[in-house]
Design a protein around this motif. Structure first.
Motif, mmCIF file in Angstrom:
data_model
loop_
_atom_site.group_PDB
_atom_site.id
_atom_site.type_symbol
_atom_site.label_atom_id
_atom_site.label_comp_id
_atom_site.label_asym_id
_atom_site.label_seq_id
_atom_site.Cartn_x
_atom_site.Cartn_y
_atom_site.Cartn_z
ATOM 1 N N ASP A 76 56.479 28.806 41.978
ATOM 2 C CA ASP A 76 55.728 28.186 43.066
ATOM 3 C C ASP A 76 54.269 28.650 42.991
ATOM 4 O O ASP A 76 53.995 29.793 42.638
ATOM 5 N N GLN A 77 53.335 27.780 43.344
ATOM 6 C CA GLN A 77 51.921 28.125 43.261
ATOM 7 C C GLN A 77 51.554 29.306 44.157
ATOM 8 O O GLN A 77 50.518 29.938 43.961
ATOM 9 N N ARG A 78 52.392 29.607 45.140
ATOM 10 C CA ARG A 78 52.099 30.741 46.030
ATOM 11 C C ARG A 78 52.517 32.067 45.416
ATOM 12 O O ARG A 78 52.261 33.123 45.996
ATOM 13 N N ILE A 79 53.159 32.041 44.256
ATOM 14 C CA ILE A 79 53.603 33.269 43.593
ATOM 15 C C ILE A 79 52.906 33.381 42.240
ATOM 16 O O ILE A 79 53.006 32.486 41.406
ATOM 17 N N SER A 80 52.199 34.472 42.043
ATOM 18 C CA SER A 80 51.505 34.716 40.773
ATOM 19 C C SER A 80 51.987 36.036 40.194
ATOM 20 O O SER A 80 51.914 37.071 40.863
ATOM 21 N N ILE A 81 52.489 36.010 38.958
ATOM 22 C CA ILE A 81 52.879 37.226 38.241
ATOM 23 C C ILE A 81 51.974 37.332 37.032
ATOM 24 O O ILE A 81 52.030 36.498 36.130
ATOM 25 N N ARG A 82 51.128 38.360 37.025
ATOM 26 C CA ARG A 82 50.147 38.509 35.958
ATOM 27 C C ARG A 82 50.515 39.706 35.073
ATOM 28 O O ARG A 82 50.616 40.837 35.554
ATOM 29 N N ILE B 83 51.593 42.390 39.488
ATOM 30 C CA ILE B 83 51.190 42.765 38.137
ATOM 31 C C ILE B 83 52.271 43.646 37.520
ATOM 32 O O ILE B 83 53.090 44.238 38.228
ATOM 33 N N SER B 84 52.257 43.735 36.211
ATOM 34 C CA SER B 84 53.196 44.611 35.515
ATOM 35 C C SER B 84 52.634 46.027 35.464
ATOM 36 O O SER B 84 51.419 46.235 35.373
ATOM 37 N N GLY B 85 53.548 47.012 35.524
ATOM 38 C CA GLY B 85 53.171 48.411 35.383
ATOM 39 C C GLY B 85 53.636 48.965 34.054
ATOM 40 O O GLY B 85 54.178 48.236 33.212
ATOM 41 N N ALA C 67 56.156 43.750 30.070
ATOM 42 C CA ALA C 67 55.210 42.753 30.565
ATOM 43 C C ALA C 67 55.655 41.327 30.249
ATOM 44 O O ALA C 67 55.672 40.461 31.119
ATOM 45 N N ARG C 68 56.032 41.081 29.013
ATOM 46 C CA ARG C 68 56.407 39.706 28.648
ATOM 47 C C ARG C 68 57.659 39.259 29.378
ATOM 48 O O ARG C 68 57.789 38.105 29.791
#
Length: 425
Positions: free
Chosen positions: A115-121, A97-99, A104-105
Motif C-alpha cells: 500500500d502507498q501508505r507503507i514504505s520499507i526502505r 528501514i532495515s537495521g 535488507a533484501r
C-alpha cells in the motif's frame, strides 16, 4: 488487552501539528535467556496500534532491526505483516528501514507491492529520495537511511551531485552545507561508518537544497557518538569506527535513530526511542517507550515519551539463597523475570531448581561469594562420595539450569554405556 492511552485535547482553534511515532529495534523472534518473547512482542503491537488510534498519529517511524536475525521464524514474519496491516488500517503512514540484524533484501523484497501508505526502505541508493507527507503547514520529507555497512554501502550510495556545496538553503528544514563540526570524509577513516553516513547525509542535504521549504525528518540505524549501550546490543563497530558524529544531523528537524536499546536524547532533535522490550537484564530499569514527535509549522514542537506496558518486569536480585527464598521484600518479584546473584560462601546444589520454587520465571543465576569466602576445596574433595550421575546433574544445573527428567534419564543411559564400554575394554 493493551493499556489505554489518553488522546490529545485540542482547543477549538488549535491547528494540530503532524504527529510522528518513533519506534525501533523490535527484534521480532528474539528471546530472553531462552524464554520466547513473541507473545510480549504481539502485545506491543496491540499497544502501538492503540497509541496510533488514540493520538491520531500521522506516521509511524520504525528505525531498523525489525527482526532479530536474517532468517526470522515464520511467526515473527507473520507478526510484522499483521503490524503493518493494522497500522495502515488505523490511518497511519508507516516508514520502515532495515537495521544491521535484518536481511535488507528479504525485508524489502515486496516493498513495491505494498500500500502507498507503507514504505520499507532497504536500498542505500535511495537515501536521497524522501517519503513525502503533507499537512496544512506544508510538506514533511522523511529520508529513510537503512543500516549502512561501509564495505557494501559505499558503492551503492548516490554520488553527491554538488548541490550541497553551493551554499543554498532548504527552507526551514536544513542547510545543505556541511555542519561546522562535521569532518570531511577523509578525516574519519575512509570507508568507516562515520564516513559512509557522512556521504548519505550529503546526498540528503543536496536533495533538500533543491526543494523549497518544508520540514525534514531523517530515519537512521547507527551508533551516534554519545549514545549509551546496553548488554543486548551486538556491537556493529570495532574500536569506535562505528560511531557517527551527531553533527551530521544538524539542521534536520528531527532524527529518529535505531540500534541502541536504551531510550536517550543525543540532542533535543536527535533521539533513540530504544527497544520496546528489554532484551537483557542490564535494561531492567530502563523506561521502555515510543516517542511521539510533534512537527509544527516552524519545525520541532516537542517530543513526548509514551510508556510501553511491560508484560513481565525484569529484576536482578542479590543475596543468599535462603534470603531470596524467605525474605518478604522479594515477594514483589515472584512474577518477574529474575536474574539471581547468589552470595552464599559455597554455591548451593541445584540452586536454580530451588530458586524457581519461589520465582518460577528465574532465567539467570550467578554466584558471587563474599571476598575471602570462595570455595578452596579441590574438585575431588567437593565431589567425594557423590555418584557420577549426581556430579553430571549438578554440572548441568551449574552451567544452564536443572536438567529435566528426560535429560536425567539420558545422562544415566550415557554414563551406563560409558561404564559398559570401559568394562569391555
Amino acid at each position: 488487552m493493551p493499556t489505554p492511552v489518553a488522546g490529545r485535547r485540542r482547543p477549538p482553534a488549535y491547528r494540530a501539528p503532524m504527529l510522528a511515532l518513533h519506534t525501533s529495534d523490535w527484534h521480532l523472534g528474539r528471546g530472553l535467556h531462552g524464554h520466547d518473547l513473541l507473545a510480549a512482542q504481539a502485545a506491543f503491537v496491540d499497544h502501538l496500534v492503540e497509541v496510533v488510534r488514540a493520538e491520531s498519529v500521522d506516521v509511524v517511524l520504525v528505525a531498523g532491526d525489525v527482526h532479530d536475525r536474517a532468517i526470522p521464524p515464520v511467526r515473527a514474519l507473520e507478526l510484522f505483516d499483521e503490524a503493518l496491516s493494522r497500522l495502515r488500517d488505523a490511518a497511519a503512514h508507516v516508514v520502515v528501514i532495515s537495521g544491521n540484524h535484518d536481511a535488507a533484501r528479504r525485508l524489502g523484497d515486496k516493498s513495491g507491492l505494498l500500500d502507498q501508505r507503507i514504505s520499507i526502505r532497504t536500498n542505500p541508493a535511495a537515501v536521497a529520495t524522501p517519503v513525502v507527507l503533507a499537512d496544512a503547514d506544508g510538506p514533511v520529507r522523511v529520508y529513510p537511511i537503512p543500516y549502512l555497512e561501509p564495505t557494501t554501502a559505499h558503492g551503492l550510495l548516490p554520488d553527491n551531485p554538488g548541490a550541497a556545496a553551493d551554499g543554498g538553503q532548504a527552507g526551514s528544514a536544513a542547510s545543505p552545507s556541511r555542519p561546522a563540526d562535521d569532518p570531511p570524509t577523509e578525516a574519519v577513516g575512509g570507508r568507516s561508518q562515520a564516513a559512509t553516513m557522512h556521504r548519505a547525509m550529503r546526498a540528503v542535504r543536496a536533495d533538500l537544497a533543491r526543494r523549497p521549504g518544508g520540514r525534514a525528518v531523517v530515519l537512521a540505524h547507527a551508533w551516534v557518538t554519545g549514545g549509551a549501550a546496553s548488554d543486548s546490543e551486538r556491537d556493529i563497530s570495532v574500536g569506535g569506527v562505528g560511531n557517527v558524529p551527531a553533527g551530521l544531523f544538524d539542521g534536520i528537524t528531527y532524527t529518529a535513530l535505531g540500534h541502541l536499546h536504551r531510550p536517550q536524547s543525543i540532542t533535543p532533535a536527535v533521539r533513540y526511542s530504544g527497544s520496546p522490550l528489554a532484551f537483557s537484564f542490564s535494561e531492567a530499569t530502563d523506561p521502555k517507550q515510543t516517542l511521539l514527535v510533534e512537527l509544527g509549522q516552524d519545525g520541532l514542537v516537542g517530543v513526548r515519551g509514551i510508556p510501553v506496558p511491560a508484560q513481565r518486569r525484569l529484576a536482578v536480585l542479590r543475596g543468599t539463597l535462603a534470603d531470596l527464598l524467605t525474605a518478604p521484600a522479594y515477594g514483589q518479584h515472584e512474577a518477574d523475570f529474575v536474574a539471581a546473584v547468589l552470595t552464599d560462601p559455597v554455591r548451593p546444589l541445584d540452586a536454580m531448581t530451588t530458586l524457581r520454587r519461589r520465582f518460577p520465571h528465574a532465567l539467570r543465576l550467578s554466584h558471587e561469594p563474599p571476598p575471602g569466602t570462595a570455595e578452596t576445596r579441590s574438585f575431588g574433595e567437593r565431589t567425594r562420595g557423590r555418584s557420577d550421575l549426581e556430579i553430571a546433574t549438578a554440572f548441568v544445573g551449574h552451567v544452564r539450569g536443572a536438567p529435566s527428567g528426560r535429560e536425567r534419564t539420558l545422562l544415566a543411559e550415557a554414563l551406563g554405556a560409558a561404564r559398559l564400554a570401559e568394562d569391555a575394554a
